[in-house]
Write a protein that holds these residues in place. Structure first.
Motif, short mmCIF file in Angstrom:
data_model
loop_
_atom_site.label_atom_id
_atom_site.label_comp_id
_atom_site.label_asym_id
_atom_site.label_seq_id
_atom_site.Cartn_x
_atom_site.Cartn_y
_atom_site.Cartn_z
N ASP B 704 -1.24 9.21 -8.59
CA ASP B 704 0.10 9.23 -8.74
C ASP B 704 1.07 8.78 -9.31
OD1 ASP B 704 0.41 9.31 -6.38
OD2 ASP B 704 1.55 11.72 -6.42
N GLY B 705 1.20 7.54 -8.63
CA GLY B 705 1.98 6.34 -8.80
C GLY B 705 2.12 5.29 -10.34
N ILE B 706 1.15 5.31 -11.34
CA ILE B 706 1.19 5.75 -12.23
C ILE B 706 2.24 6.28 -13.17
CG2 ILE B 706 -0.75 5.25 -14.05
CD1 ILE B 706 -0.60 2.72 -12.85
N VAL B 707 1.83 7.50 -13.37
CA VAL B 707 2.16 8.00 -14.46
C VAL B 707 3.96 8.48 -13.84
CG1 VAL B 707 0.44 8.93 -15.56
CG2 VAL B 707 1.29 10.51 -13.08
N GLU B 708 4.15 8.67 -11.93
CA GLU B 708 5.21 8.53 -12.16
C GLU B 708 6.39 7.22 -11.54
OE1 GLU B 708 4.71 11.13 -8.24
OE2 GLU B 708 3.71 12.25 -9.21
N ALA B 709 5.77 6.27 -12.44
CA ALA B 709 6.53 5.04 -12.05
C ALA B 709 7.56 5.43 -12.84
CB ALA B 709 5.96 3.73 -12.33
N MET B 710 9.40 5.08 -12.27
CA MET B 710 9.95 5.71 -13.07
C MET B 710 10.65 4.49 -13.12
SD MET B 710 12.99 8.28 -12.33
CE MET B 710 12.98 8.03 -10.84
N ARG B 713 16.07 3.91 -15.87
CA ARG B 713 16.68 5.13 -17.06
C ARG B 713 16.02 6.63 -16.29
NH1 ARG B 713 15.05 1.29 -20.46
NH2 ARG B 713 13.94 2.53 -20.70
N GLY B 714 15.68 6.26 -14.94
CA GLY B 714 15.14 7.21 -14.96
C GLY B 714 14.01 7.87 -15.97
N GLU B 715 13.34 6.93 -16.62
CA GLU B 715 11.78 7.79 -17.25
C GLU B 715 10.96 7.14 -16.87
OE1 GLU B 715 14.12 6.77 -21.79
OE2 GLU B 715 12.69 5.16 -20.61
N PHE B 716 10.13 8.39 -16.64
CA PHE B 716 8.82 8.15 -15.73
C PHE B 716 7.65 7.80 -17.06
CE2 PHE B 716 10.22 11.81 -13.17
CZ PHE B 716 9.37 11.41 -12.36
N PHE B 717 6.72 7.12 -16.58
CA PHE B 717 6.00 6.56 -17.49
C PHE B 717 4.93 7.57 -18.07
CE2 PHE B 717 1.19 4.13 -18.63
CZ PHE B 717 2.13 3.46 -18.93
N GLY B 718 4.54 8.07 -17.40
CA GLY B 718 3.66 9.66 -18.06
C GLY B 718 2.65 9.62 -18.69
N VAL B 754 12.26 -1.58 -8.80
CA VAL B 754 11.06 -1.40 -7.40
C VAL B 754 9.98 0.08 -7.90
CG1 VAL B 754 10.70 -1.25 -5.21
CG2 VAL B 754 12.01 -2.94 -5.95
N ALA B 755 8.80 -0.03 -8.18
CA ALA B 755 8.36 0.91 -7.66
C ALA B 755 8.46 2.90 -6.56
CB ALA B 755 6.62 0.87 -8.53
N GLN B 756 8.43 3.37 -7.05
CA GLN B 756 8.43 4.67 -5.59
C GLN B 756 8.00 4.75 -4.64
OE1 GLN B 756 12.30 5.20 -4.92
NE2 GLN B 756 12.18 3.26 -5.71
N ASP B 757 6.02 4.75 -5.45
CA ASP B 757 5.59 5.07 -4.80
C ASP B 757 4.47 3.84 -5.32
OD1 ASP B 757 3.58 6.68 -3.52
OD2 ASP B 757 3.12 8.55 -4.96
N ASP B 758 3.33 3.94 -4.46
CA ASP B 758 2.21 3.39 -3.83
C ASP B 758 0.86 3.39 -6.13
OD1 ASP B 758 2.60 2.62 -1.88
OD2 ASP B 758 1.39 4.43 -0.98
N ILE B 759 1.27 1.91 -6.01
CA ILE B 759 -0.01 2.16 -7.64
C ILE B 759 -1.40 1.36 -7.95
CG2 ILE B 759 0.24 1.54 -10.05
CD1 ILE B 759 2.70 1.39 -10.31
N THR B 760 -2.30 2.96 -7.52
CA THR B 760 -3.92 2.22 -7.48
C THR B 760 -4.59 2.63 -9.04
OG1 THR B 760 -3.32 2.62 -4.63
CG2 THR B 760 -5.75 2.57 -5.72
N VAL B 761 -5.64 1.73 -9.02
CA VAL B 761 -6.15 1.79 -10.58
C VAL B 761 -7.09 1.81 -10.70
CG1 VAL B 761 -6.00 2.35 -12.80
CG2 VAL B 761 -3.90 0.95 -12.01
N MET B 762 -8.39 2.14 -10.82
CA MET B 762 -9.51 1.60 -10.55
C MET B 762 -10.44 1.85 -11.85
SD MET B 762 -12.63 2.97 -8.16
CE MET B 762 -12.27 2.03 -6.59
#
Lengths: 133, 987
Positions: B704-710, B713-718, B754-762
């Motif tokens: 979820d680090g991908i879609v929650e990358a903020m 401006r406080g905007e999520f990637f989503g 800086v990303a607030q959460d880990d980002i893992t993509v496969m």
């Protein structure tokens, strides 16, 4: 999950229920439980390791101390619920010379009060008796 | 010579009298007060003098008036006297004896004169009385000698003035005044003065009766004019209308000549002409005198009366008054001075008190600001620099520096501030240097040197012009760890207030320093822990995707912190299937890493029994539920099983974001598969979803680090952006390209945030294989590896080979090793694979090494019994290192190196050697029945054990366990045990 050694009594048997980890930190509760056992003047000490899955050298040393004390007090000691690995370790440190390793509580009770053998069994195995300690 | 050596003495005086301190600012107020007092006294003096002058002048004026009044009085008295005398002579002239004529009557006339003289007691003032006829011939005279002259016909001394004689003729009776005439006797310089009155003689003629006046006697005896002169400097003169001196009251003293010089003749003429009296000062022979001049009009004649006196007399007259005024002025001055003094003193004290209160408040506020400023950072060097910058706001100094004790006990310059940087080129001071600073550290109290040139403790710095110095201790945990040096460029640069302030400041600085050091230690400890955790994590995550002809895999994992909560695994399974997993442990850092290690171990274990994702997740949830609940954590995990033969993906999801797939048309959509995270509930049952992804399609698994990358401006990637992005990607893009597009898009969206959460993509992208092997890969053959008797060997593209268990052995786990064959021979060599762990020296962490060793051993194919032996030995070695080698110092790590090599696993456990392992080892249970079993177990359970004392001081326990050895091959002294062999040894 309990981290301490619990004491319970059933007649002349005093049970010491060991926790999941039997380590140096277990010592205090183990002695406290053992002291209750002494106060209760039980004759049999049953060490229950059914929930234990980690005994380190300090934990095994603790068992050695308790067993030696129980032996000096003339109490008979049983241990059950141990994996094969820890039975091996008990054997390595000489504990098996001082206590009886059994599979479970029922095995211990059977050992203490052996059920009367069936007639057929008596006939077939008339010489197999419980060895005296 | 000290320039301000006198200040302490002045200070002492001020302290004694005023309770003030010259070193303080109120000293200035006292100085101002003293000057103010002097000014007041001076003003009073001036006023007094002015008042005296005014009084003097007033008195002088009054004296002048007095002189005039005296002169007037004298004149009046004189006039009265002469009026009386005129009345007498007129009366006498009217007597029959005088009016009668004839020689016969002469004796009666003389007798009448004599009687009249005697009655009026004019014997001394009227020298003679003469009766003249109208022709001016004397008829008779009194006294007798004058009458004798007449009778004998001798020359008479006096004659009637000719102007009178012209008026009197025979038979003529005329009115004549009675008046004084000045006559000069022939042969004499001194004039005589005659009082002449007309006599109506019986003959019918107007004749004369004349008194010869002795004016000197009149003035001195009858008028007693000297009585008007009552001082030694006083003088009185009487002059006739010709200016001839007639009388001088005192024979000594002022002479008439001085007065004549002082007064022009015109003044006398004016007075004689009927002018008013005048009074004026003059200065004969340097002495100021005052003179009054008054006319005396008597009996038709004018005299001039002159009075003179020193003005000192006038001053003397008012001297008493001036003295009194002066005394009063002095007394008033003293009183005013006392009032002013005590008033100023009270004002000063009140001002000082208020200033002290204000100063204390300012100091408190300043220290509060200092405290805030100092504690606004926990970076040690920032805090040190800030200490000096904040100090400069409180105490102006020439330069300042901070010396800190290093590990060797030497003082090192940690920071410096000021213009004398060149003089502080020396950065380290030996124990024999910087004695003053050493004294501060030894005493734990400030040391002040107000004159460095005369203090033997001071070691001059070359090129330095430090004249005074203040050293303040910096304490951490009640121990002096450094010195705050404050340097002054002048002698006595620091006041007591500065010292007091600096002491308070050093306490604040010490607190900040202590916090910074604690933070530094904590940061290092955390960094060490994170390094350990990172090591654990790195060892458990794949480093590169496995190479399978039918599936292209690309992945990345970016940790929000040093240690990620995300994890993933790609595990080769029998039948060339692949298990693909992405998980996300709740939380971050060390706890997440440890849970991740546990889950990974469990996953690797459970997949041997439950290949299908749904079953696998159910088994994992059941196995991990208690532990996760106990730690109040959970873990999302998506599991996918890929079958290369059918290109089928079987997916189960425990709380992860649903994966996206690309259909044949190139459109991306998510796969509707979900479930609760592991550890959420015991009742959870995970279902699976199967789908075929033929070559040309693709699937993206992600945390979820991908879609929650903020972004900022406080905007999520989503999801929307993600779908838009995926749909823009070219259909022929490979897995790496797709991964790159996603990561770049997210990175661009974050815009350096800086990303607030880990980002893992496969990214999984099925590939078309020209010669797909339905049951085995080309070139596969049965393995000759004795450890994998049922396995088969796959030849990969890079000549590495993968051993795959053909069938799952009942008790032996199916193990996949990615192996490189170095030779083409039947025997294979496996490169050494190292897993290195850094454990904090806290009991309990030995389990991490124990679990890691278990995972590796299990992967290598060790039996359960041997794995148990290994776990115990590794745990005991780590415990010894933690408890004895590092004395449980959390800042010291225990290094565990697990080296998997063909046929054996070697474990190296290394500590810092705080306690050495005894050599030789004592027998277990020697010191106490319950002690000494750890090393006994290690030596008994491992195939090879080597204990070494390292040159740098640590202990190294090197253990080796060999594959293929069984319980029976252990030494005979080691008992064997089996669940089926229950021996009642004690019986």
């Amino acid at each position: 999950m309990a981290k301490d050694v619990q004491f319970r009594q059933d007649g002349k048997i005093g049970f010491l229920d060991f926790p999941r980890d039997v380590i140096a930190q277990t010592r205090e509760s183990a002695y406290a439980a053992y002291n209750q056992l002494s106060v209760s003047k039980v004759e049999i000490v049953a060490m229950n390791f059914e929930t234990s899955d980690y005994l380190n050298s300090a934990g095994i040393g603790l068992v050695i101390s308790l067993v030696e004390d129980a032996n000096r007090a003339g109490r008979r000691v049983f241990a059950y619920g141990l994996s094969s690995h820890y039975r091996k370790l008990f054997s390595m440190v000489g504990l098996t010379e001082r206590l009886s390793l059994v599979a479970n509580e029922q095995a211990m009770r059977d050992k203490l009060n052996p059920p009367p053998p069936p007639e057929e069994a008596k006939k077939e195995e008339p010489k197999k008796e419980e060895p005296k300690s | 010579m000290r320039k301000y050596a006198i200040i302490p003495y002045i200070n002492t005086v001020f302290i004694y009298f005023l309770g003030s301190d010259i070193l303080e600012r109120r000293f200035q107020i006292y100085v101002i007060a003293v000057f103010g007092l002097l000014l007041i006294v001076a003003l009073i003096g001036v006023v007094t003098l002015f008042a005296s002058g005014v009084i003097g002048r007033t008195v002088l004026d009054q004296f002048k008036v007095q002189q005039l009044q005296i002169s007037t009085s004298v004149a009046q008295q004189t006039e009265a006297y002469f009026n009386s005398l005129s009345f007498e002579i007129i009366s006498l002239a009217s007597s029959p004896e005088i009016q009668g004529i004839g020689t016969s009557q002469t004796p009666q006339a003389i007798a009448a004169i004599e009687a009249n003289i005697e009655r009026a007691e004019r014997q001394n003032t009227v020298n003679s009385v003469t009766r003249y006829d109208f022709r001016g011939r004397p008829r008779y005279a009194w006294p007798s000698q004058y009458n004798d002259l007449i009778e004998q016909g001798e020359a008479y001394p006096f004659a009637i003035p000719p102007e009178l004689l012209e008026l009197t003729t025979e038979g003529g009776v005329i009115e004549l005044p009675t008046q004084i005439y000045r006559v000069i006797r022939s042969g004499q310089a001194r004039p005589d003065y005659l009082l002449i009155t007309p006599v109506e003689a019986r003959t019918g003629n107007t004749e004369y009766l004349v008194y010869e006046l002795d004016l000197d006697a009149i003035f001195s005896q009858d008028l007693s004019l000297d009585g008007f002169v009552d001082s030694e400097s006083g003088q009185l003169w009487v002059l006739d209308n010709e200016g001839t001196l007639l009388y001088q009251a005192r024979t000594e003293g002022e002479t008439i000549s001085d007065v004549r010089e002082a007064f022009p003749a015109t003044i006398l003429q004016n007075i004689l002409a009927g002018g008013d009296s005048v009074s004026r000062t003059y200065s004969p022979r340097g002495t100021e005198r005052i003179a009054a001049i008054a006319p005396v009009q008597v009996s038709g004649y004018s005299f001039i009366l002159m009075l003179s006196q020193d003005t000192d007399e006038a001053s003397n007259l008012v001297a008493g008054d001036i003295q009194l005024i002066s005394v009063m002025a002095i007394v008033t001055s003293v009183l005013i001075a006392i009032l002013v003094f005590f008033g100023v003193r009270r004002l000063v004290r009140e001002t000082s008190r208020r200033r002290a209160e204000a100063s204390a408040q300012r100091t408190a506020r300043a220290l509060l600001e200092v405290s805030r400023a100092l504690n606004s950072s926990l970076d040690l060097q920032t805090v040190l620099d800030r200490i000096l910058s904040e100090l400069q706001k409180l105490i102006p100094f020439y330069s300042a520096s901070i010396l800190l004790l290093n590990d060797r006990g030497l003082l090192e310059v940690a920071t410096h501030r000021g213009d004398d940087a060149e003089a502080h080129a020396q950065t380290t001071f030996l124990a024999t240097e910087a004695r003053a600073a050493r004294e501060v550290i030894a005493r734990g109290h400030p040391v002040i040197i107000q004159d460095t040139a005369h203090d033997e403790r001071w070691t001059p710095l070359p090129g330095s012009d430090i004249q005074s110095w203040m050293g303040l201790p910096l304490r951490v945990f009640e121990r002096s760890v450094g010195v705050l040096n404050v340097n002054g460029r002048t002698i006595d640069a620091f006041t007591s207030q500065d010292v007091e302030l600096a002491e308070a400041f050093s306490d604040q600085a010490s607190v900040a320093l202590q916090n910074a050091r604690l933070h530094d230690m904590e940061v290092k400890r955390i960094e060490q822990e994170l390094t350990v955790a990172r090591g654990i994590q790195t060892s458990l995550l794949p480093t590169e995707p496995p190479k399978l002809p039918e599936l292209e895999i690309a992945f990345t994992s970016l940790a929000a912190r040093q240690v990620s909560g995300d994890y993933f695994q790609i595990l080769p399974l029998p039948d060339r299937q692949l298990g693909i997993f992405i998980g996300d442990v709740s939380g971050k850092g060390m706890p997440a890493a440890l849970i991740m290690a546990v889950i990974t171990t469990a996953l690797r274990d459970e997949i041997n029994r439950h290949r299908y994702p749904g079953e696998l997740l159910n088994a994992l949830n059941e196995r991990l539920l208690d532990r996760l609940l106990q730690n109040q954590m959970n873990s999302a995990l998506i599991a996918a099983l890929f079958d290369p033969n059918s290109y089928e993906f079987t997916i189960a999801n425990a709380g992860m974001v649903q994966p996206y797939i690309r259909d044949e048309e190139g459109a991306w959509d998510f796969v509707d598969v979900g479930g609760y995270p592991l550890g959420s509930s015991q009742q959870t049952h995970y279902t699976t979803k199967s789908l075929q992804l033929q070559p040309g399609r693709a699937m993206v698994l992600f945390s979820d680090g991908i879609v929650e990358a903020m972004n900022r401006r406080g905007e999520f990637f989503g999801f929307e952006r993600l779908e838009q992005l995926l749909n823009k990607i070219a259909d022929d893009a490979n897995a790496e390209d797709i991964l790159k597009e996603i990561v770049e898009a997210v990175d661009k969206h974050l815009d350096k945030e800086v990303a607030q959460d880990d980002i893992t993509v496969m990214v999984l992208r099925p590939l078309q294989v020209e010669h797909p092997a339905p049951s085995a890969m080309p070139g596969s053959r049965l393995s000759t590896n004795p450890d994998f008797p049922n396995g088969k060997e796959l030849l990969d593209e890079d000549d590495s080979r993968t051993l795959i268990a053909e069938d799952e052995p009942a008790k032996k786990p199916s193990i996949f090793h990615h192996l490189d064959f170095s030779t083409g021979t039947e025997s294979y060599s496996m490169p050494r694979q190292n897993v290195e762990l850094f454990l904090p020296s806290t009991l309990g962490f030995e389990k991490v090494a124990r679990n890691a060793a278990e995972a590796i051993a299990r992967e290598m194919g060790f039996t359960e019994d041997r794995i148990d032996d290994l776990k115990t030995a590794v745990a005991e070695a780590c415990m010894n290192a933690i408890e004895h080698g590092n004395l449980q110092d959390r800042s010291s790590a225990v290094t565990v190196l697990l080296s998997a090599a063909p046929g054996h696993l070697q474990i190296r456990v290394e500590d810092r050697g705080r306690q050495s392992i005894p050599d030789p080892l004592p027998a277990p249970g020697t010191s106490a029945p319950d002690r000494g079993w750890g090393l006994f177990f290690i030596q008994s359970l491992m195939d090879e054990v080597e204990i070494t004392r390292l040159p740098e001081g640590g202990n190294l326990v090197k253990m080796t366990i060999y594959l293929g050895k069984t319980e029976g091959e252990l030494s005979e002294s080691e008992p064997t045990s089996d669940a089926s062999e229950w021996v009642d040894e004690a019986d």
